[in-house]
Design a protein around this motif. Sequence first.
Motif, PDB file in Angstrom:
ATOM      1  N   VAL A  84      15.843  -2.469  15.259  1.00 34.49           N
ATOM      2  CA  VAL A  84      14.842  -2.087  14.258  1.00 34.49           C
ATOM      3  C   VAL A  84      15.168  -2.746  12.922  1.00 34.49           C
ATOM      4  O   VAL A  84      14.266  -3.235  12.213  1.00 34.49           O
ATOM      5  N   TRP A  85      16.448  -2.797  12.571  1.00 28.36           N
ATOM      6  CA  TRP A  85      16.834  -3.448  11.325  1.00 28.36           C
ATOM      7  C   TRP A  85      16.499  -4.934  11.351  1.00 28.36           C
ATOM      8  O   TRP A  85      16.023  -5.488  10.356  1.00 28.36           O
ATOM      9  N   ARG A  86      16.736  -5.594  12.479  1.00 26.87           N
ATOM     10  CA  ARG A  86      16.410  -7.019  12.575  1.00 26.87           C
ATOM     11  C   ARG A  86      14.904  -7.252  12.453  1.00 26.87           C
ATOM     12  O   ARG A  86      14.463  -8.224  11.825  1.00 26.87           O
ATOM     13  N   GLN A  87      14.104  -6.361  13.013  1.00 28.61           N
ATOM     14  CA  GLN A  87      12.658  -6.475  12.860  1.00 28.61           C
ATOM     15  C   GLN A  87      12.238  -6.234  11.411  1.00 28.61           C
ATOM     16  O   GLN A  87      11.305  -6.880  10.908  1.00 28.61           O
ATOM     17  N   PHE A  88      12.923  -5.316  10.737  1.00 27.92           N
ATOM     18  CA  PHE A  88      12.635  -5.078   9.321  1.00 27.92           C
ATOM     19  C   PHE A  88      12.914  -6.334   8.494  1.00 27.92           C
ATOM     20  O   PHE A  88      12.101  -6.730   7.643  1.00 27.92           O
ATOM     21  N   VAL A  89      14.055  -6.983   8.753  1.00 28.11           N
ATOM     22  CA  VAL A  89      14.403  -8.216   8.028  1.00 28.11           C
ATOM     23  C   VAL A  89      13.393  -9.302   8.354  1.00 28.11           C
ATOM     24  O   VAL A  89      12.929 -10.038   7.468  1.00 28.11           O
ATOM     25  N   VAL A 101       4.957 -10.813   9.239  1.00 28.32           N
ATOM     26  CA  VAL A 101       4.217 -10.510  10.468  1.00 28.32           C
ATOM     27  C   VAL A 101       2.737 -10.746  10.196  1.00 28.32           C
ATOM     28  O   VAL A 101       2.178 -10.216   9.239  1.00 28.32           O
ATOM     29  N   GLY A 102       2.123 -11.588  11.018  1.00 33.34           N
ATOM     30  CA  GLY A 102       0.711 -11.875  10.838  1.00 33.34           C
ATOM     31  C   GLY A 102       0.404 -12.627   9.558  1.00 33.34           C
ATOM     32  O   GLY A 102      -0.710 -12.524   9.028  1.00 33.34           O
ATOM     33  N   GLY A 103       1.395 -13.362   9.038  1.00 31.94           N
ATOM     34  CA  GLY A 103       1.185 -14.120   7.816  1.00 31.94           C
ATOM     35  C   GLY A 103       1.377 -13.330   6.539  1.00 31.94           C
ATOM     36  O   GLY A 103       1.107 -13.852   5.452  1.00 31.94           O
ATOM     37  N   HIS A 104       1.845 -12.101   6.649  1.00 30.55           N
ATOM     38  CA  HIS A 104       2.053 -11.258   5.467  1.00 30.55           C
ATOM     39  C   HIS A 104       3.399 -10.551   5.589  1.00 30.55           C
ATOM     40  O   HIS A 104       3.794 -10.125   6.679  1.00 30.55           O
ATOM     41  N   LEU A 105       4.091 -10.419   4.453  1.00 26.28           N
ATOM     42  CA  LEU A 105       5.349  -9.687   4.427  1.00 26.28           C
ATOM     43  C   LEU A 105       5.097  -8.196   4.581  1.00 26.28           C
ATOM     44  O   LEU A 105       3.986  -7.697   4.332  1.00 26.28           O
ATOM     45  N   GLY A 255      -2.277  -4.802   6.370  1.00 27.20           N
ATOM     46  CA  GLY A 255      -2.235  -3.355   6.298  1.00 27.20           C
ATOM     47  C   GLY A 255      -1.187  -2.854   7.259  1.00 27.20           C
ATOM     48  O   GLY A 255      -0.994  -3.415   8.350  1.00 27.20           O
ATOM     49  N   ILE A 256      -0.488  -1.788   6.884  1.00 33.26           N
ATOM     50  CA  ILE A 256       0.612  -1.312   7.715  1.00 33.26           C
ATOM     51  C   ILE A 256       0.096  -0.765   9.037  1.00 33.26           C
ATOM     52  O   ILE A 256       0.726  -0.908  10.084  1.00 33.26           O
ATOM     53  N   GLY A 257      -1.100  -0.132   9.017  1.00 28.56           N
ATOM     54  CA  GLY A 257      -1.675   0.366  10.258  1.00 28.56           C
ATOM     55  C   GLY A 257      -2.086  -0.756  11.186  1.00 28.56           C
ATOM     56  O   GLY A 257      -1.886  -0.684  12.408  1.00 28.56           O
ATOM     57  N   GLY A 258      -2.669  -1.803  10.626  1.00 31.88           N
ATOM     58  CA  GLY A 258      -3.023  -2.955  11.446  1.00 31.88           C
ATOM     59  C   GLY A 258      -1.799  -3.636  12.024  1.00 31.88           C
ATOM     60  O   GLY A 258      -1.809  -4.099  13.178  1.00 31.88           O
ATOM     61  N   MET A 259      -0.719  -3.713  11.247  1.00 33.53           N
ATOM     62  CA  MET A 259       0.513  -4.304  11.749  1.00 33.53           C
ATOM     63  C   MET A 259       1.059  -3.495  12.919  1.00 33.53           C
ATOM     64  O   MET A 259       1.498  -4.054  13.942  1.00 33.53           O
ATOM     65  N   ILE A 260       1.047  -2.165  12.795  1.00 33.37           N
ATOM     66  CA  ILE A 260       1.526  -1.308  13.878  1.00 33.37           C
ATOM     67  C   ILE A 260       0.648  -1.451  15.118  1.00 33.37           C
ATOM     68  O   ILE A 260       1.143  -1.507  16.248  1.00 33.37           O
ATOM     69  N   ARG A 261      -0.663  -1.534  14.918  1.00 33.77           N
ATOM     70  CA  ARG A 261      -1.575  -1.682  16.057  1.00 33.77           C
ATOM     71  C   ARG A 261      -1.305  -2.982  16.812  1.00 33.77           C
ATOM     72  O   ARG A 261      -1.225  -2.999  18.055  1.00 33.77           O
ATOM     73  N   ASP A 262      -1.137  -4.086  16.077  1.00 35.04           N
ATOM     74  CA  ASP A 262      -0.869  -5.363  16.740  1.00 35.04           C
ATOM     75  C   ASP A 262       0.481  -5.341  17.450  1.00 35.04           C
ATOM     76  O   ASP A 262       0.626  -5.900  18.546  1.00 35.04           O
ATOM     77  N   ALA A 263       1.489  -4.703  16.844  1.00 38.21           N
ATOM     78  CA  ALA A 263       2.802  -4.621  17.494  1.00 38.21           C
ATOM     79  C   ALA A 263       2.721  -3.790  18.771  1.00 38.21           C
ATOM     80  O   ALA A 263       3.381  -4.103  19.773  1.00 38.21           O
ATOM     81  N   GLN A 264       1.919  -2.742  18.759  1.00 30.84           N
ATOM     82  CA  GLN A 264       1.766  -1.908  19.951  1.00 30.84           C
ATOM     83  C   GLN A 264       1.118  -2.686  21.093  1.00 30.84           C
ATOM     84  O   GLN A 264       1.476  -2.512  22.258  1.00 30.84           O
ATOM     85  N   TYR A 266       1.556  -5.705  21.892  1.00 33.38           N
ATOM     86  CA  TYR A 266       2.520  -6.614  22.516  1.00 33.38           C
ATOM     87  C   TYR A 266       3.851  -5.917  22.825  1.00 33.38           C
ATOM     88  O   TYR A 266       4.864  -6.588  23.032  1.00 33.38           O
ATOM     89  N   ASN A 267       3.835  -4.576  22.876  1.00 31.42           N
ATOM     90  CA  ASN A 267       5.033  -3.787  23.210  1.00 31.42           C
ATOM     91  C   ASN A 267       6.221  -4.098  22.293  1.00 31.42           C
ATOM     92  O   ASN A 267       7.376  -4.093  22.744  1.00 31.42           O
ATOM     93  N   GLN A 268       5.955  -4.370  21.026  1.00 23.65           N
ATOM     94  CA  GLN A 268       7.022  -4.605  20.057  1.00 23.65           C
ATOM     95  C   GLN A 268       7.429  -3.261  19.429  1.00 23.65           C
ATOM     96  O   GLN A 268       7.088  -2.936  18.298  1.00 23.65           O
ATOM     97  N   THR A 269       8.171  -2.488  20.217  1.00 23.81           N
ATOM     98  CA  THR A 269       8.492  -1.123  19.805  1.00 23.81           C
ATOM     99  C   THR A 269       9.302  -1.095  18.518  1.00 23.81           C
ATOM    100  O   THR A 269       9.094  -0.225  17.667  1.00 23.81           O
ATOM    101  N   ALA A 270      10.234  -2.025  18.361  1.00 19.48           N
ATOM    102  CA  ALA A 270      11.058  -2.046  17.152  1.00 19.48           C
ATOM    103  C   ALA A 270      10.203  -2.269  15.912  1.00 19.48           C
ATOM    104  O   ALA A 270      10.436  -1.658  14.862  1.00 19.48           O
ATOM    105  N   LEU A 271       9.190  -3.115  16.025  1.00 12.30           N
ATOM    106  CA  LEU A 271       8.308  -3.355  14.884  1.00 12.30           C
ATOM    107  C   LEU A 271       7.426  -2.135  14.612  1.00 12.30           C
ATOM    108  O   LEU A 271       7.133  -1.824  13.461  1.00 12.30           O
ATOM    109  N   VAL A 272       7.002  -1.445  15.663  1.00 13.65           N
ATOM    110  CA  VAL A 272       6.240  -0.206  15.481  1.00 13.65           C
ATOM    111  C   VAL A 272       7.072   0.812  14.719  1.00 13.65           C
ATOM    112  O   VAL A 272       6.594   1.459  13.770  1.00 13.65           O
TER     113      VAL A 272
END
Length: 304
Positions: A84-89, A101-105, A255-264, A266-272
């Motif tokens: 999770v920390w690596r995904q945060f970085v 992520v998605g062209g935005h920090l 948007g943080i919600g859109g980022m979470i939706r896109d991560a979900q 692709y099963n990117q649980t750490a990013l979620v």
Amino acid sequence: MTALTTTAGPDRGPSAPAARTPAPGEPGAGRGRWTRWTRSARLREALRWGLLRLVALAVLLAAWQAVVSAGVWPRVLVPSPGEVWRQFVRASTVHDGVRGVGGHLLVEHLGVSLGRIATGSGYAVLAGVPLGLLIGTVRPLAVVLEPAVTFLRTLPPLAYLSLLVIWFGIDEAPKIWLLVIAALPPIAAATAAAVRTVPGQLVEAARALGSGPVALLLSVRLPSALPEILTGVRIAVGVAYTSVVAAETINGVPGIGGMIRDAQRYNQTALVITGILAIGLSGIVLDALLRLVERLAVPWRGRS
């Protein structure tokens, strides 16, 4: 009687009498010592509670890592704190020519979501406070409007999101409208309840002094109800916070919600989990700021 000494500079003449520390037994002798002890006691208490929070966080992280190391669930479902920390970085930096992520920090995703929350909550305050004042003071309007407010308050955001998309498209309008509808009922309900509980003695005293309905509302009812109104605003901002992910499921990037939706997707649980933590931590900071505004706006609250 003790004489007061004065000091004189070479060219300035006598100065003001020098401050003298009260002697033991004189009034105010222990006041400074008591103030210093109170401040140090508060500092010790703050440090103690801060240390307790750090210990609790360390225990939580250790338990999380232990569950991951034991292989209770697959890593794709429950990533480790390090992942999770690596995904945060990764979400917070430019890596391999890719911006976050998605062209935005991450901070940009969060900033856009906070802007939507602020806009929706602001409109909700502008509409909800007058609506609550009308419900709390005009009985015929209360009979008509109060059930409508209760109806909206019981609806989950996803129940009317599709309708808002049909009406307003997939741009910003449906997101803002969803947050307004989610945040307005708590403000209106809190305002109406607060206005109804204003002490009758205050109202009668203002009437005896010649206050009309408008002056009575603005100078007596509204100030008396302000603490509860601000509590309703805090609750409404929290409701808007919980609704922003639903609002951003439609064209929500950035948007943080859109980022979470896109991560979900692709099963990117750490990013979620990273997005969830960003929402929760920023919510704590925002609620602390609202508490500060409340203390500054109604300093008499909680005092007899």
